[in-house]
Design an enzyme around this catalytic site. Structure first.
Site, short mmCIF file in Angstrom:
data_model
loop_
_atom_site.label_atom_id
_atom_site.label_comp_id
_atom_site.label_asym_id
_atom_site.label_seq_id
_atom_site.Cartn_x
_atom_site.Cartn_y
_atom_site.Cartn_z
N LYS A 100 15.94 0.77 7.97
CA LYS A 100 14.44 0.71 8.75
C LYS A 100 14.60 -0.73 9.25
O LYS A 100 14.28 -1.98 8.60
CB LYS A 100 13.41 1.02 7.77
CG LYS A 100 11.93 1.02 8.59
CD LYS A 100 10.88 1.12 7.62
CE LYS A 100 9.66 0.84 8.41
NZ LYS A 100 8.62 0.54 7.47
N GLY A 161 -0.88 -1.06 7.15
CA GLY A 161 -1.95 -1.31 6.09
C GLY A 161 -3.52 -1.18 6.63
O GLY A 161 -4.49 -1.46 5.79
N ALA A 187 3.24 4.00 9.34
CA ALA A 187 2.09 2.67 9.28
C ALA A 187 0.83 3.40 9.87
O ALA A 187 0.66 4.20 10.84
CB ALA A 187 2.47 1.67 10.27
N GLY A 188 -0.23 3.04 9.27
CA GLY A 188 -1.66 3.37 9.83
C GLY A 188 -2.35 4.62 9.01
O GLY A 188 -3.65 4.55 8.98
N SER A 210 0.93 2.05 1.94
CA SER A 210 -0.48 1.43 1.58
C SER A 210 -1.43 2.73 0.95
O SER A 210 -2.02 2.54 0.11
CB SER A 210 -1.28 0.77 2.67
OG SER A 210 -0.32 -0.26 2.93
#
Lengths: 260, 369
Positions: A100, A161, A187-188, A210
């Protein structure tokens, strides 16, 4: 309904949920959450590899989980050169072909650098990696990364995050529509319903860290995400009903065409 | 051009605003998605003091979201207590009578081996103000030696030139910590009685020199107890956010050193109590949600256990502030400051785990140098 597998490079994955491994309170919870998520592709930052000290190491215990393939990430890298160096070392340490590419020069908001990401991806594809680049939700960059041979593109839904969900939905739809390689939202994402929405939109998979690690009960949340991703994918495969545009006019606009 | 005094001046109206803050202002600040000096002032106000529990909850939520349930650990390694400085508050100041020693290469290796055996991967090297015995070359050579054993090495030393900083980074240094100590020019002149550090502008410009030399991380702070804490905090906030705009590829961190008892019996003119320190940490966490906040062993075990994860995301542990303290059991010198939380590493890690926080030793890699 059977869920179609996810093809990345030469490998087929039954699970369309990828998970990250930072932010957990200990290895035991992290491993249980990964198992509960059913994820088969799991990302770990090279900077959290610590083979000298097993209780501080994330990679070793994950590598021993049956059915899990590691996808090291280059978090911490500011430039393509650094990311390439990290990727080489990570492959040496864990043997996985997946990398990644995560290049975020500003460590506070962790927004991916498109220029360095493209450069690193190009080199790493040539070095034989299955390259999974974390990127802004930029349709042109997605095509560029596809053209040079990346295994997938991983656009962000919102800042890492942040838990702000699919703020980039309009761009994600364009990327999905144009792409011939899997699009993975990275993400998010905060809620399982957002993960399901990404799948319904046509994304091939989602990557979550997260939202699981910072939940009150990370293991239960991992299970919830697994179910949501399956539901979203099943819905996509089932074919969503078309959305209504609104009420039909009582006096048809094309009425004049029927007047003799 | 900004200097420390101009930040101090710019902070004054915000400090005054803090005194007039209402409950509504505090609520607005807590709800603000893009906090600035106005919000920081409100969160540092006397009214916010009565809302400390609310601040703590918000700070914990932000910390967990960005840093997860983890606390990064580091350890200080004092290279030398030679010092040309005249800091009125410091145990190393050149008028303090104590033996002056510096570690030679073998002793550095012994210290590094002791710390490595404990599992540390993140080491902060410290010295006093520059002397012929411990100059920039000595610091650079020490960095190069220590960097062979650890994934992350940073320094807290005297203010250097851009070239000297560049040499440190080439030797394997990842970052620099340099506190302004105080933004109040009068206090600064009063506290720094002689030596190169008396030049406030040279010290104020040091972060920009280190950042221009491409520091990957930069640690900032004020020495709490020297001047009005609210005005200091606002000056520091504006300084950090201005630097962030110019040097955007660097991780900024904030520390909260508070003056403690030490050789020389210096009394802090603005002593900071525990609730005020906690309020400062919560307010900075809410206004700078992604900046690592650091707390050292200057603070008590009880305070550290309480605040871990409520804003603070990085802590030192098992620290010796004496030169040679890790490989010698009878250190020959006094420390720079007295350590309050003296717990050994395993006990401290157990305390973190009790709070469902993971101690993280390695969060960097030599391949990123």
């Amino acid at each position: 309904m059977t869920i179609d597998p996810l093809n990345l490079g030469q490998t087929e994955f039954a699970s369309r949920l990828l998970v990250g491994t930072g932010k957990f309170s200990d290895n035991a919870v992290m491993l249980k959450a990964v198992e509960a998520s059913g994820a088969q592709l799991v990302t770990v930052a090279l900077r959290r590899f610590n083979p000298d000290r097993p209780d501080d190491d994330l990679a070793g215990p994950l590598a021993r989980l049956p059915g899990v393939t590691l996808m090291p990430n280059t978090s911490g890298a500011r430039t393509a050169d650094e990311a390439v160096r990290v990727a080489m070392l990570a492959r040496e340490l864990c043997g996985s072909p997946f990398i990644k590419v995560e290049i975020h020069p500003n460590p506070h908001h962790l927004m991916p650098d498109p220029i360095e990401t493209f450069k690193a991806a190009k080199t790493l594809v040539k070095e034989g990696f299955q390259v999974m680049p974390y990127m802004g939700a930029d349709p042109a960059l997605a095509k560029r990364l596809e053209d040079i041979g990346c295994a997938s593109v991983m656009p962000l839904g919102s800042a890492i995050g942040s838990g702000h969900g699919l703020q980039t939905a309009d761009m994600l739809k364009i990327i999905v529509r144009d792409s011939r390689i899997p699009v993975i939202v990275d993400a998010g994402i905060r809620t399982p319903s957002e993960a399901a929405a990404a799948m319904e939109m046509g994304c091939a998979a989602v990557l979550v860290n997260s939202a699981i690690a910072a939940a009150d009960d990370p293991v239960a949340m991992a299970r919830a995400f697994a179910a949501a991703v399956k539901a979203g994918m099943a819905a996509r495969q089932a074919g969503l009903m078309p959305m209504a545009d609104g009420a039909s006019p009582t006096s048809p606009l094309t009425g004049f065409l029927r007047n003799e | 051009m900004n200097d420390a005094a101009s930040y101090w001046e710019k902070a004054a109206p915000w400090r005054d605003a803090a005194a007039e803050t209402t409950v509504r202002d505090v609520e607005n600040a807590l709800a603000c998605s893009d906090p600035g000096p106005r919000q920081l002032a409100a969160l540092l106000s006397p009214v916010a003091t009565s809302r400390l529990e609310t601040l703590a909850q918000k700070a914990q939520a932000f910390t967990r979201r960005h840093f997860g349930r983890t606390i990064s650990l580091y350890v200080p390694l004092y290279l030398s207590n030679h010092c040309s400085g005249g800091c009125a508050y410091c145990g190393f100041a050149s008028d303090r009578e104590q033996p002056r020693v510096k570690l030679d290469p073998d002793q550095i290796a012994a210290e590094a081996a002791a710390l490595h055996a404990m599992g540390f991967e993140d080491v902060l090297l410290l010295t006093g103000e520059e002397t012929p015995e411990a100059d920039a070359d000595y610091v650079r050579d020490s960095v190069a030696r220590v960097a062979q054993s650890f994934h992350r090495v940073t320094i807290e030393s005297f203010a250097m030139s851009q070239d000297q900083y560049a040499a440190l980074f080439a030797a394997g240094c990842t970052g620099v910590t340099l506190y302004q100590e105080t933004y109040d020019p009068d206090t600064y002149q009063h506290m720094h009685r002689w030596g190169a550090k008396r030049d406030m502008t040279f010290r104020f410009d040091a972060p920009a020199r280190a950042l221009a030399a491409d520091a990957r991380s930069f640690g900032m702070g004020v020495l709490l107890g020297l001047a009005d804490p609210v005005q200091e905090a606002l000056s520091l906030f504006m300084h950090l956010t201005d630097l962030q705009k110019r040097y955007w590829q660097t991780e900024y961190t904030l520390s909260f050193p508070r003056i403690r008892r030490q050789t020389g019996e210096f009394q802090a003119p603005h002593p900071i109590d525990d609730p005020t320190l906690a309020q400062l940490i919560f307010a900075f966490r809410i206004c700078l949600p992604t900046v690592p906040l650091i707390l050292s062993t200057r603070e008590s075990a009880a305070f550290r256990d309480g605040i871990a994860g409520l804003g603070v995301s990085k802590m030192s542990v098992a620290s010796r502030t004496t030169v040679g303290g890790y490989h010698r059991h009878d250190p020959q010198t006094d420390g720079q400051f007295s350590v309050n939380d003296t717990r050994p590493l395993p006990l401290f890690c157990d305390a973190l785990r009790q709070k469902a926080l993971r101690p993280v030793f390695k969060n960097w890699d030599t391949s990123l140098r």
